[in-house]
Design an enzyme around this catalytic site. Structure first.
Site, PDB file in Angstrom:
ATOM      1  N   LYS A  87       0.849  -1.212   0.000  1.00  0.00           N
ATOM      2  CA  LYS A  87       0.000   0.000   0.000  1.00  0.00           C
ATOM      3  C   LYS A  87       0.880   1.257   0.000  1.00  0.00           C
ATOM      4  CE  LYS A  87      -3.743  -2.393   2.348  1.00  0.00           C
ATOM      5  NZ  LYS A  87      -4.378  -2.750   3.627  1.00  0.00           N
ATOM      6  N   GLN A 125      -4.448  -1.520   9.871  1.00  0.00           N
ATOM      7  CA  GLN A 125      -4.305  -2.831   9.228  1.00  0.00           C
ATOM      8  C   GLN A 125      -4.851  -3.922  10.153  1.00  0.00           C
ATOM      9  OE1 GLN A 125      -3.149  -3.334   6.015  1.00  0.00           O
ATOM     10  NE2 GLN A 125      -3.765  -5.466   6.316  1.00  0.00           N
ATOM     11  N   ASP A 158     -10.845   3.193   4.738  1.00  0.00           N
ATOM     12  CA  ASP A 158     -11.288   1.817   4.455  1.00  0.00           C
ATOM     13  C   ASP A 158     -12.812   1.708   4.388  1.00  0.00           C
ATOM     14  OD1 ASP A 158      -9.386  -0.056   3.869  1.00  0.00           O
ATOM     15  OD2 ASP A 158      -8.886  -0.533   5.949  1.00  0.00           O
TER      16      ASP A 158
END
Ligand code: NAD
Length: 281
Positions: A49, A93, A116
């Site tokens: 990422k 994460q 997200d």
């Protein structure tokens, strides 16, 4: 023979456009990633990422916390990032170490920085039929693939295997908002194959190698395979028996190279979109 849905190529095109837009910005968007613990796969995901963000001209900040970190430490990092105007998107994460309450962590991210799209505010907006600040990345990537290949959704029967907050649940709402008739299946569903055989659009997001066999796919169905599993030889594969399903389907995604590249593409797009909302562009 099915047409291949090439997420890798679609993602590349979308990201080229995004990179052009970012090039002209004086102040660049910034994505902050919190990673806690020693999970090897998480480290690989975070690095990819970061690398992708930097390729596009998005700044990235990675905050690493030890496996034995506390809830308070993570919440303090989120508080700081929420209040830092130079940070546009915050990603935690997952999975987090077992002592951490992940639900509370996600809920403490400011909805306007929830890159997200997993905060209850954003998921709730989707459930209410409204536009969230950010859509969850994998479902957003799937909808973009369908749009790119001109696959109509309205009136279709979409069957989704999996009901996680990350994929199945938000995708079911997004397809409903696009006027599909949606059935969600999960580990307690009985007669799975009878249901999947009715699907015009079949999405498998279970994480079970070999779950979707050829005879579970209706002739002409669009098959989207979200699963990421390992074969015995270590190679990646999805949930769908690709070579069995491919002759029956009208469209099908490969694994790898299908949904996966679209997920990271959506993350980059969400960072840019949140930047625009925050800067009133
Ligand atoms: P999860 O474990 O949180 O959820 C799996 C869901 O599948 C659950 O709702 C469960 O009830 C259902 N399920 C499991 N076995 C089933 C069965 N035999 N029959 C019916 N339903 C069953 O997983 P997740 O986070 O939603 O991820 C699902 C899969 O997708 C994993 O393989 C994951 O690695 C992959 N994934 C891929 C991407 C991508 O970008 N390609 C992104 C996210 C997740």
């Amino acid at each position: 023979m099915a047409k291949l849905i090439e997420g890798k190529i679609v993602a590349k095109k979308i990201l080229e456009n995004l990179s052009d837009e970012i090039l002209f910005l004086e102040k660049k968007p910034c994505l902050a990633v919190i990673i806690a613990g020693d999970d090897a796969a998480s480290k690989i995901y975070v690095n990819s990422k970061k690398k992708k963000a930097e390729e596009l001209g998005i700044k990235s900040v990675v905050i690493e916390l030890p496996q034995n970190c506390t809830q308070q430490e993570i919440l303090e990092k989120i508080y700081t990032l929420n209040n830092d105007d130079s940070v546009n998107g915050i990603l935690v994460q997952l999975p987090l170490p077992p002592q951490i309450n992940a639900k509370e962590v996600v809920e403490k991210i400011h909805p306007l920085k929830d890159v997200d799209g997993l905060h209850p505010y954003n998921l709730g907006q989707i459930a209410a039929g409204n536009k969230p600040h950010a859509y969850p990345c994998t479902p957003k990537g799937i909808i973009r693939l369908l749009e790119y290949y001109d696959i109509s959704i309205a009136g279709k029967h979409a069957v989704i295997i999996g009901r996680s907050n990350l994929v199945g649940r938000p995708l079911s709402l997004m397809l409903l908002n696009e006027n599909a008739t949606v059935t969600v299946c999960h580990s307690k569903t009985k007669n799975l194959s009878q249901i999947t055989q009715q699907a015009d659009i079949l999405v498998s997001a279970a994480g079970q190698r070999g779950l979707v066999k050829a005879d579970m796919v209706k002739d002409g169905a669009v098959v989207i395979d979200v699963g990421i599993n390992r074969q015995e030889d270590g190679k990646l594969c999805g949930d769908v028996d690709f070579w069995g399903a491919e002759p029956r389907a009208s469209y099908i995604t490969p694994v790898p190279g299908g949904v996966g590249p679209m997920t990271i593409c959506s993350l980059m797009q969400n960072t840019f979109d949140l930047y625009k909302i925050q800067n009133k562009i």
